[in-house]
Scaffold this motif. Structure first.
Motif, mmCIF file in Angstrom:
data_model
loop_
_atom_site.group_PDB
_atom_site.id
_atom_site.type_symbol
_atom_site.label_atom_id
_atom_site.label_comp_id
_atom_site.label_asym_id
_atom_site.label_seq_id
_atom_site.Cartn_x
_atom_site.Cartn_y
_atom_site.Cartn_z
ATOM 1 N N ASP A 46 1.018 -1.406 -0.151
ATOM 2 C CA ASP A 46 0.307 -0.046 -0.050
ATOM 3 C C ASP A 46 0.715 1.322 -0.356
ATOM 4 O OD1 ASP A 46 -2.979 -1.865 2.417
ATOM 5 O OD2 ASP A 46 -2.302 -1.540 0.394
ATOM 6 N N TYR A 47 0.110 2.128 -0.628
ATOM 7 C CA TYR A 47 1.141 3.145 -0.717
ATOM 8 C C TYR A 47 2.174 3.332 -1.423
ATOM 9 C CZ TYR A 47 -2.880 5.575 0.654
ATOM 10 O OH TYR A 47 -4.710 5.695 1.226
ATOM 11 N N TYR A 48 2.907 2.061 -2.622
ATOM 12 C CA TYR A 48 4.392 2.062 -2.634
ATOM 13 C C TYR A 48 4.385 2.491 -4.295
ATOM 14 C CZ TYR A 48 6.235 0.184 1.432
ATOM 15 O OH TYR A 48 6.994 0.238 2.615
ATOM 16 N N ARG A 49 5.646 3.047 -4.708
ATOM 17 C CA ARG A 49 5.555 2.503 -6.127
ATOM 18 C C ARG A 49 6.665 1.275 -6.115
ATOM 19 N NH1 ARG A 49 10.506 7.167 -5.058
ATOM 20 N NH2 ARG A 49 8.520 8.149 -5.206
ATOM 21 N N SER A 102 2.284 2.888 -8.798
ATOM 22 C CA SER A 102 1.244 3.272 -7.832
ATOM 23 C C SER A 102 0.675 2.807 -7.303
ATOM 24 C CB SER A 102 1.572 5.120 -8.223
ATOM 25 O OG SER A 102 0.617 5.956 -7.397
ATOM 26 N N SER A 152 -1.043 2.855 -4.441
ATOM 27 C CA SER A 152 -1.896 4.007 -4.276
ATOM 28 C C SER A 152 -3.264 4.424 -5.115
ATOM 29 C CB SER A 152 -1.681 5.653 -3.603
ATOM 30 O OG SER A 152 -0.710 6.294 -4.426
ATOM 31 N N ASP A 153 -2.797 4.326 -6.691
ATOM 32 C CA ASP A 153 -3.615 5.038 -7.322
ATOM 33 C C ASP A 153 -3.789 4.179 -8.476
ATOM 34 O OD1 ASP A 153 -2.674 8.204 -8.328
ATOM 35 O OD2 ASP A 153 -1.800 6.169 -8.792
ATOM 36 N N SER A 181 7.782 3.374 -0.799
ATOM 37 C CA SER A 181 7.122 3.851 0.062
ATOM 38 C C SER A 181 6.687 5.864 -0.742
ATOM 39 C CB SER A 181 6.751 4.225 1.572
ATOM 40 O OG SER A 181 8.050 4.861 2.165
ATOM 41 N N SER A 182 5.727 5.494 -1.415
ATOM 42 C CA SER A 182 5.487 6.484 -1.796
ATOM 43 C C SER A 182 4.084 7.499 -1.220
ATOM 44 C CB SER A 182 5.589 6.262 -3.155
ATOM 45 O OG SER A 182 5.193 8.966 -3.795
ATOM 46 N N TRP A 183 3.805 8.382 -1.233
ATOM 47 C CA TRP A 183 1.876 9.090 -1.152
ATOM 48 C C TRP A 183 1.532 8.727 -2.423
ATOM 49 C CZ3 TRP A 183 -1.669 8.514 2.524
ATOM 50 C CH2 TRP A 183 -1.337 8.007 4.377
ATOM 51 N N PHE A 184 2.972 10.039 -3.095
ATOM 52 C CA PHE A 184 2.752 10.073 -4.390
ATOM 53 C C PHE A 184 2.630 9.051 -6.097
ATOM 54 C CE2 PHE A 184 2.556 14.054 -2.464
ATOM 55 C CZ PHE A 184 2.951 14.163 -0.915
ATOM 56 N N GLY A 185 2.903 8.417 -5.953
ATOM 57 C CA GLY A 185 3.253 7.345 -6.590
ATOM 58 C C GLY A 185 4.081 7.731 -7.299
#
Length: 127
Positions: free
Chosen positions: A30-33, A52, A54-55, A100-104
């Protein structure tokens, strides 16, 4: 312990297909690139694709667009790279990588955008 394990490489004839797997353990995706890279001897590691988590956005380098598909199986905590219409120039060691990344994804992908790496799997396309 964070670990990425690739599998699915091998020898295939031109025009054939392979599916690479990248199984993650020690963390959930989750929330990883998650990126796929490839490298041939004497050349820099090249970013092939990224997803990504997250999305669900996906990215591909131009040379594989329309032939490769990156996807994720949440239940198996695994990312796949489906490779169709393989060409001899696709021959390389393929690596998956994660950060890990919130921004993809960042695209084009660079190796220093990732901090976890698998051990690599060899893909050889030859008749």
């Amino acid at each position: 312990q964070v670990q990425l394990v690739e599998s699915g490489g091998g020898l295939v004839q031109p025009g054939g297909s392979l599916r690479l797997s990248c199984a993650a353990s020690g963390f959930t995706l989750d929330y990883y690139r998650i990126g796929w890279f490839r490298q041939v001897p004497g050349k820099e590691r090249e970013g092939v694709s990224c997803i990504s988590t997250s999305d669900g956005n996906t990215y591909y380098t131009d040379s594989v667009k329309g032939r490769f598909t990156i996807s994720r199986d949440n239940a198996k905590n695994t990312v796949y790279l489906q490779m169709n219409s393989l060409k001899p120039e696709d021959t390389a060691v393929y690596y998956c990588a994660a950060r890990s990344s919130w921004f993809g994804c960042k695209w084009p992908a660079r190796t220093n955008d990732y901090n976890f790496w698998g051990q690599g799997t060899q893909v050889t396309v030859s008749s």
